[in-house]
Design an enzyme around this catalytic site. Structure first.
Site, PDB file in Angstrom:
ATOM      1  N   GLU A   1      28.989  42.903  52.723  1.00 33.81           N
ATOM      2  CA  GLU A   1      28.345  42.110  53.780  1.00 33.81           C
ATOM      3  C   GLU A   1      28.604  42.701  55.166  1.00 33.81           C
ATOM      4  OE1 GLU A   1      31.125  41.463  52.365  1.00 33.81           O
ATOM      5  OE2 GLU A   1      32.503  40.449  53.730  1.00 33.81           O
TER       6      GLU A   1
ATOM      7  N   CYS B   1      36.647  41.277  47.796  1.00 35.41           N
ATOM      8  CA  CYS B   1      37.989  41.387  48.380  1.00 35.41           C
ATOM      9  C   CYS B   1      38.877  40.194  48.021  1.00 35.41           C
ATOM     10  CB  CYS B   1      37.863  41.613  49.882  1.00 35.41           C
ATOM     11  SG  CYS B   1      39.294  42.447  50.558  1.00 35.41           S
TER      12      CYS B   1
ATOM     13  N   ILE C   1      39.110  46.405  53.745  1.00 38.26           N
ATOM     14  CA  ILE C   1      39.977  45.770  54.740  1.00 38.26           C
ATOM     15  C   ILE C   1      41.109  45.049  54.009  1.00 38.26           C
ATOM     16  CG2 ILE C   1      40.098  44.140  56.670  1.00 38.26           C
ATOM     17  CD1 ILE C   1      36.993  44.461  56.887  1.00 38.26           C
ATOM     18  N   ARG C   2      42.307  45.584  54.130  1.00 37.01           N
ATOM     19  CA  ARG C   2      43.458  45.010  53.406  1.00 37.01           C
ATOM     20  C   ARG C   2      43.050  44.685  51.960  1.00 37.01           C
ATOM     21  NH1 ARG C   2      44.914  40.127  55.373  1.00 37.01           N
ATOM     22  NH2 ARG C   2      42.909  39.956  56.391  1.00 37.01           N
TER      23      ARG C   2
ATOM     24  N   GLU D   1      41.331  35.373  53.173  1.00 34.97           N
ATOM     25  CA  GLU D   1      42.741  35.323  52.808  1.00 34.97           C
ATOM     26  C   GLU D   1      42.865  34.504  51.520  1.00 34.97           C
ATOM     27  OE1 GLU D   1      45.301  37.088  54.022  1.00 34.97           O
ATOM     28  OE2 GLU D   1      46.057  36.177  52.193  1.00 34.97           O
ATOM     29  N   SER D   2      43.151  35.214  50.430  1.00 34.60           N
ATOM     30  CA  SER D   2      43.095  34.560  49.119  1.00 34.60           C
ATOM     31  C   SER D   2      44.111  33.432  48.986  1.00 34.60           C
ATOM     32  CB  SER D   2      43.303  35.590  48.014  1.00 34.60           C
ATOM     33  OG  SER D   2      44.545  36.250  48.176  1.00 34.60           O
TER      34      SER D   2
ATOM     35  N   HIS E   1      33.772  45.195  51.218  1.00 30.12           N
ATOM     36  CA  HIS E   1      32.953  44.171  51.889  1.00 30.12           C
ATOM     37  C   HIS E   1      31.505  44.640  52.065  1.00 30.12           C
ATOM     38  CE1 HIS E   1      36.075  41.324  53.442  1.00 30.12           C
ATOM     39  NE2 HIS E   1      36.852  42.368  53.212  1.00 30.12           N
TER      40      HIS E   1
ATOM     41  N   ARG F   1      47.777  42.650  45.813  1.00 32.64           N
ATOM     42  CA  ARG F   1      47.294  42.259  47.149  1.00 32.64           C
ATOM     43  C   ARG F   1      47.709  43.303  48.171  1.00 32.64           C
ATOM     44  NH1 ARG F   1      49.519  37.657  49.581  1.00 32.64           N
ATOM     45  NH2 ARG F   1      47.882  37.720  51.125  1.00 32.64           N
TER      46      ARG F   1
END
Ligand code: GLN
Length: 187
Positions: free
Chosen positions: A166, A71, A129-130, A40-41, A164, A100
């Site tokens: 990872e 992300c 993801i979002r 969550e940035s 992502h 965002r």
């Protein structure tokens, strides 16, 4: 500070890198590379600011520290952020504009096969993801597009991904990043 860092640790160690969690300014000392993970940035930026780390991370990356941002990490690096929290500050080091959650909310998370410049072989499984939507690019090299928008960009020793790696089970991007970090490290 926050987010999907343990999956990056696993992926980096699987390709032979040694890792350290960066939580204080001292942890930045003599790194060859840094990962700004997904998460969550807004929370990350707030925690970094509180810990007095925004400036030192910015200086380290500006000074040539190899950086893999995924992300939320991509949002942190972006010069312009749309639909951020009021007053959301990031590092502002990468000449891109992002929106965002530009692909929609959690239900709109998706996976897409990506053709990534510089990766041989099969497509890369992009887990979104979002994800931030990249709406403008300036002085960056676009490594991959999806649906007409850049999803992977590079500038110097910075690689920023909207997805992502990872979580994909594919280690090729982490392997490439470790190679980048080992090339001209601390120069
Ligand atoms: N939407 C998140 C943000 O604004 C990013 C989501 C992610 O990192 N998977 O920071």
């Amino acid at each position: 500070m926050q987010g999907a860092f343990s999956e990056h640790v696993r992926a980096l160690e699987a390709v032979g890198a040694r890792t350290r969690l960066v939580r204080t300014i001292d942890d930045l000392d003599s790194l060859d590379g840094i990962v700004l993970p997904g998460g969550e940035s807004t929370t990350m930026a707030m925690l970094m600011e509180r810990a007095g780390m925004l400036d030192s991370v910015r200086e380290a990356i500006r000074g040539g520290l190899a950086t893999l941002a995924t992300c939320a990490g991509m949002i942190l690096l972006a010069r312009d952020i749309t639909d951020g929290m009021p007053g959301q500050h990031g590092l502002g080091l990468l000449d891109i504009s992002v929106r965002r959650n530009g692909y929609g909310r959690q239900v709109d998370s998706f996976e897409a096969p990506l053709h990534i410049d510089g990766l041989n072989g099969k497509t890369f499984p992009g887990v979104f993801i979002r994800a931030p939507l990249v709406e403008r690019t300036g002085d960056v090299h676009v490594m991959a597009n999806y649906d007409g928008h850049p999803v992977a960009v590079r500038h110097g020793r910075i690689v920023a991904l909207g997805f992502h790696p990872e979580l994909s089970g594919d280690l090729r991007l982490h392997r490439e990043f470790v190679r980048l970090a080992n090339t001209g490290a601390n120069q």
